[in-house]
Design a protein around this motif. Structure first.
Motif, PDB file in Angstrom:
ATOM      1  N   ALA A  50      29.609 -34.017 -42.450  1.00  0.00           N
ATOM      2  CA  ALA A  50      28.410 -34.708 -42.913  1.00  0.00           C
ATOM      3  C   ALA A  50      27.322 -33.733 -43.348  1.00  0.00           C
ATOM      4  O   ALA A  50      26.514 -34.060 -44.206  1.00  0.00           O
ATOM      5  CB  ALA A  50      27.906 -35.632 -41.783  1.00  0.00           C
ATOM      6  N   GLY A  70      40.400 -37.509 -45.591  1.00  0.00           N
ATOM      7  CA  GLY A  70      40.461 -38.086 -44.225  1.00  0.00           C
ATOM      8  C   GLY A  70      41.309 -39.333 -44.214  1.00  0.00           C
ATOM      9  O   GLY A  70      41.358 -40.069 -45.190  1.00  0.00           O
ATOM     10  N   LEU A  71      41.962 -39.561 -43.014  1.00  0.00           N
ATOM     11  CA  LEU A  71      42.799 -40.752 -42.871  1.00  0.00           C
ATOM     12  C   LEU A  71      41.998 -41.946 -42.314  1.00  0.00           C
ATOM     13  O   LEU A  71      42.483 -43.055 -42.277  1.00  0.00           O
ATOM     14  CB  LEU A  71      43.949 -40.462 -41.911  1.00  0.00           C
ATOM     15  N   GLY A  72      40.814 -41.667 -41.817  1.00  0.00           N
ATOM     16  CA  GLY A  72      40.017 -42.746 -41.194  1.00  0.00           C
ATOM     17  C   GLY A  72      40.554 -43.102 -39.831  1.00  0.00           C
ATOM     18  O   GLY A  72      40.364 -44.198 -39.331  1.00  0.00           O
ATOM     19  N   GLY A  88      40.317 -40.677 -37.098  1.00  0.00           N
ATOM     20  CA  GLY A  88      39.680 -39.820 -36.077  1.00  0.00           C
ATOM     21  C   GLY A  88      38.835 -40.600 -35.099  1.00  0.00           C
ATOM     22  O   GLY A  88      39.056 -40.563 -33.865  1.00  0.00           O
ATOM     23  N   LEU A  89      37.867 -41.364 -35.598  1.00  0.00           N
ATOM     24  CA  LEU A  89      36.949 -42.073 -34.694  1.00  0.00           C
ATOM     25  C   LEU A  89      37.663 -43.214 -33.958  1.00  0.00           C
ATOM     26  O   LEU A  89      37.382 -43.475 -32.795  1.00  0.00           O
ATOM     27  CB  LEU A  89      35.750 -42.620 -35.466  1.00  0.00           C
ATOM     28  N   ILE A 134      33.044 -47.968 -38.518  1.00  0.00           N
ATOM     29  CA  ILE A 134      33.574 -46.601 -38.477  1.00  0.00           C
ATOM     30  C   ILE A 134      34.594 -46.370 -37.377  1.00  0.00           C
ATOM     31  O   ILE A 134      35.370 -45.431 -37.423  1.00  0.00           O
ATOM     32  CB  ILE A 134      32.462 -45.527 -38.364  1.00  0.00           C
ATOM     33  N   LYS A 147      35.423 -40.935 -46.877  1.00  0.00           N
ATOM     34  CA  LYS A 147      35.732 -39.655 -47.533  1.00  0.00           C
ATOM     35  C   LYS A 147      36.704 -39.891 -48.681  1.00  0.00           C
ATOM     36  O   LYS A 147      37.446 -40.886 -48.669  1.00  0.00           O
ATOM     37  CB  LYS A 147      36.310 -38.679 -46.509  1.00  0.00           C
ATOM     38  N   VAL A 152      24.534 -42.644 -40.420  1.00  0.00           N
ATOM     39  CA  VAL A 152      25.518 -43.699 -40.671  1.00  0.00           C
ATOM     40  C   VAL A 152      24.775 -44.973 -41.047  1.00  0.00           C
ATOM     41  O   VAL A 152      24.041 -45.523 -40.223  1.00  0.00           O
ATOM     42  CB  VAL A 152      26.396 -43.951 -39.414  1.00  0.00           C
ATOM     43  N   ALA A 178      23.132 -38.424 -37.764  1.00  0.00           N
ATOM     44  CA  ALA A 178      23.853 -39.332 -36.869  1.00  0.00           C
ATOM     45  C   ALA A 178      23.873 -38.761 -35.463  1.00  0.00           C
ATOM     46  O   ALA A 178      23.878 -37.558 -35.280  1.00  0.00           O
ATOM     47  CB  ALA A 178      25.273 -39.531 -37.374  1.00  0.00           C
ATOM     48  N   PHE A 234      39.455 -46.493 -41.487  1.00  0.00           N
ATOM     49  CA  PHE A 234      38.210 -46.623 -42.231  1.00  0.00           C
ATOM     50  C   PHE A 234      37.657 -45.224 -42.501  1.00  0.00           C
ATOM     51  O   PHE A 234      37.417 -44.448 -41.581  1.00  0.00           O
ATOM     52  CB  PHE A 234      37.183 -47.453 -41.451  1.00  0.00           C
ATOM     53  N   THR A 235      37.448 -44.981 -43.767  1.00  0.00           N
ATOM     54  CA  THR A 235      36.896 -43.675 -44.134  1.00  0.00           C
ATOM     55  C   THR A 235      36.050 -43.810 -45.394  1.00  0.00           C
ATOM     56  O   THR A 235      36.286 -44.710 -46.200  1.00  0.00           O
ATOM     57  CB  THR A 235      38.013 -42.632 -44.343  1.00  0.00           C
ATOM     58  N   PHE A 289      26.213 -39.255 -32.104  1.00  0.00           N
ATOM     59  CA  PHE A 289      27.360 -39.853 -31.425  1.00  0.00           C
ATOM     60  C   PHE A 289      27.199 -39.610 -29.935  1.00  0.00           C
ATOM     61  O   PHE A 289      26.906 -38.502 -29.508  1.00  0.00           O
ATOM     62  CB  PHE A 289      28.671 -39.272 -31.946  1.00  0.00           C
TER      63      PHE A 289
END
Ligand code: ADP
Length: 589
Positions: free
Chosen positions: A491, A543-545, A547-548, A530, A538, A522, A572, A535-536, A574
């Motif tokens: 980011a 990114g595969l979406g 990670g989170l 997210i 990028k 965000v 952001a 969900f991404t 976290f």
């Protein structure tokens, strides 16, 4: 009412009359019995030798002894006096010889009982004693001498006072009248020596001649006679008060020449009759009153029952009303329930549709990402392989080898993608441990070091000194940290401020790790999604979406949480919330 009074009066008068008759019978019997006891005695004694001897010539000396004998006999017989008279009527011996007013020497020639006996008959007479003043009944008998001729007279005098005084104070007035109608015995002393027959000259003369009542003056008892309902009534005049009325029962005693009258005061009887009538009236009134009471009670009862019935009807009406209301409400509720059910079914359907749609969307995203991630290296690998074949043909093995090396690295990349996918699908069996956070953070920093360096990011770590151990798996926690830190580096990659702050502190039973960057933050629309898999934002290939999404599930496995927010100053934040190990341990100890 008048009839009742008449009946009651008749009843009580006749009842009084019968009682008077009974009293009369008893009185007459009593008198007759009393007289009869002495009736035969003079005759008996007259025949006694000693008495007869009194009349023998020269018997004067015997008189004293006779006196004593007469006294004893008088005592034994309980008569009033016994005395003996000569033919001239002079008393020669007497039982009361010792008394001052002794009869001895007294002449009673004027008394009919003497004249009768002197004539040779038994005599009887009632009179008031001229000497003694005491009333008495005289029985006489002739005493005959040796030749059988009457030589003298023996007389018994009986007192009647005791008998008379027994009448006083009773319920009945008792009168005894002589032949001339003169009352000589009476339960009322004031009536004594009064006449109930007119005092004609002839009668008065007879009484005076015999000196029957000595010197007593004979008055007249004013009276009148009548009858009521067949019962004889005697009304006696009173001096000051109204005349008194009596029921009169009369019986003659022919032997004695007497008439006995028994009187009952009618005032008392009439009073009783009135009382009975009044009592009857009261009884009738009470019965009437009772009847009215009963009637009223019945009426009240009927009224109450009517009221109860009305109340019952009202109650039933209300119950019906209420029941109808309830039924209406019930029907409404049922309708509502049916509607709800329908809505619910629709909702479920919609939900199912949504889920289906979401699944398809996720699948689409995943296919797009996967196909790109795999196709791109596959295409590259094919190119490298083609080139390598040509280079080998040309006899340039070194360059061909380089190409093979490129192919290998592409294969590694694809293997990494496959590994990621595996992590999403499979839950690791790593058990939860108590972890020292600074250690985990340091290791994660090492792993992510190159990436950070490449992005030009700087991580400022600030861990509170007294942090308790946290519950979790070291490798997975590192994975979460690496993920979040990598995202932060991504980011801030193009931004001016590339600092990333990693702070941790204890908060109650939890340890909170904040990772803040200075990137764009965000947006709210994205924040909701997210943590969804695949969900991404990028660009494809970056990114595969996952990670989170993976990190979120890991934190849930630890019993913790992963949240996202924006810092008021931008960037952001976290938050990793982990369970602190301390309280549980302490509880276990
Ligand atoms: P990927 O990194 O493969 O896109 P992630 O699940 O890690 O998948 O991230 C999902 C998305 O969350 C990212 O595409 C990005 O849009 C957003 N995101 C993650 N971290 C940050 C951050 N620090 N600042 C801004 N957006 C972020």
């Amino acid at each position: 009412m008048l009839q009742g009074d008449r009946l009651a009066t008749r009843f009580y008068l006749s009842e009084g009359m019968s009682r008077a008759d009974t009293a009369l019978r008893l009185t007459v019997n009593g008198l007759e019995g009393h007289l009869r006891r002495y009736e035969a005695l003079p005759e008996l004694l007259a025949d006694h030798d000693d008495i007869r001897a009194l009349f023998a010539p020269g018997a004067e000396g015997r008189r004293q002894a006779m006196n004593m004998w007469l006294q004893e006999t008088n005592d034994v017989l309980q008569s009033s006096d016994i005395y003996v008279m000569g033919m001239d009527g002079t008393t020669i011996a007497a039982s009361n010889y010792q008394r001052a007013d002794s009869f001895i020497g007294q002449n009673f020639a004027y008394r009919p009982y003497f004249t009768e006996a002197a004539a040779g008959r038994n005599g009887r007479f009632y009179a008031l004693g001229t000497t003694s003043g005491v009333r008495g009944y005289y029985f006489s008998a002739p005493v005959r001498g040796a030749d059988g001729a009457v030589a003298g007279v023996i007389v018994f005098k009986i007192g009647l006072d005791a008998l008379e005084s027994s009448w006083a104070g009773g319920e009945f007035r008792i009168l005894v009248l002589d032949t001339e109608g003169i009352i000589f015995m009476s339960s009322e002393p004031e009536w004594r020596y009064t006449a109930m027959l007119p005092l004609t000259g002839e009668r008065s003369e007879r009484t005076t001649a015999s000196r029957r009542y000595s010197d007593a003056t004979i008055g007249l008892l004013p009276h009148s006679r009548s009858a009521e309902q067949g019962m004889p009534l005697l009304r006696l005049a009173n001096r000051d008060a109204p005349p008194q009325e009596y029921l009169e029962a009369t019986q003659a005693m022919p032997d004695a020449g007497w008439t006995v009258h028994v009187l009952v005061d009618t005032a008392y009887l009439r009073g009783q009759a009135r009382l009975a009538v009044v009592a009857l009236l009261l009884l009738i009134c009470a019965a009437g009153f009772g009847a009215v009471l009963v009637w009223q009670r019945r009426a009240r009862l009927a009224e109450r029952m009517q009221m109860q019935a009305a109340a019952q009807v009202e109650l039933e009406r209300r119950v019906d009303e209420r029941t109808a209301d309830l039924a209406r409400v019930n029907a409404l509720i049922e309708m509502e329930i049916a509607e709800r059910r329908l809505t619910e079914q629709e909702l479920r359907r919609t939900q199912a549709d949504l889920v289906q749609a979401g699944k398809l969307a996720a699948l689409g995203q995943m296919s797009a990402a996967l196909s790109h991630e795999i196709n791109q290296p596959l295409a590259a690998a094919r190119n490298y392989a083609d080139s390598a074949a040509i280079l080998i043909d040309r006899g340039e093995p070194v360059r061909a080898r380089e190409n093979v090396g490129q192919i290998l690295s592409l294969i590694d990349r694809m293997a990494a993608i496959a590994k990621h996918l595996r992590n999403v699908a499979r839950k690791p069996n790593e058990p939860l441990k108590d972890l020292a956070l600074p250690l985990v953070v340091a290791e994660a920093m090492q792993i992510v070091g190159n990436r950070l360096q490449a992005a030009g990011a700087e991580v400022l770590v600030d861990l509170a000194p007294d942090l308790p151990p946290v519950r979790g798996g070291a490798v997975r926690l590192q994975q979460v940290l690496v993920n979040v830190l990598s995202n932060a580096a991504d980011a801030t990659e193009d931004g001016p401020d590339r600092r990333i702050h990693l702070t941790a502190h204890a908060e109650g039973d939890a340890v909170v790790i904040h990772i803040r960057d200075h990137g764009p933050g965000v947006p709210a629309a994205i924040a909701e999604r997210i943590f969804d898999p695949f969900f991404t934002t990028k660009r494809v290939g970056s990114g595969l979406g996952l990670g989170l999404s993976i990190s979120y599930n890991i934190m849930k496995d630890f019993g913790g949480e992963l949240r996202v927010a924006n810092d008021p100053d931008g960037g952001a934040v976290f938050s990793l919330i982990l369970q602190s190990a301390l309280p549980r341990r302490m509880a276990a100890e």
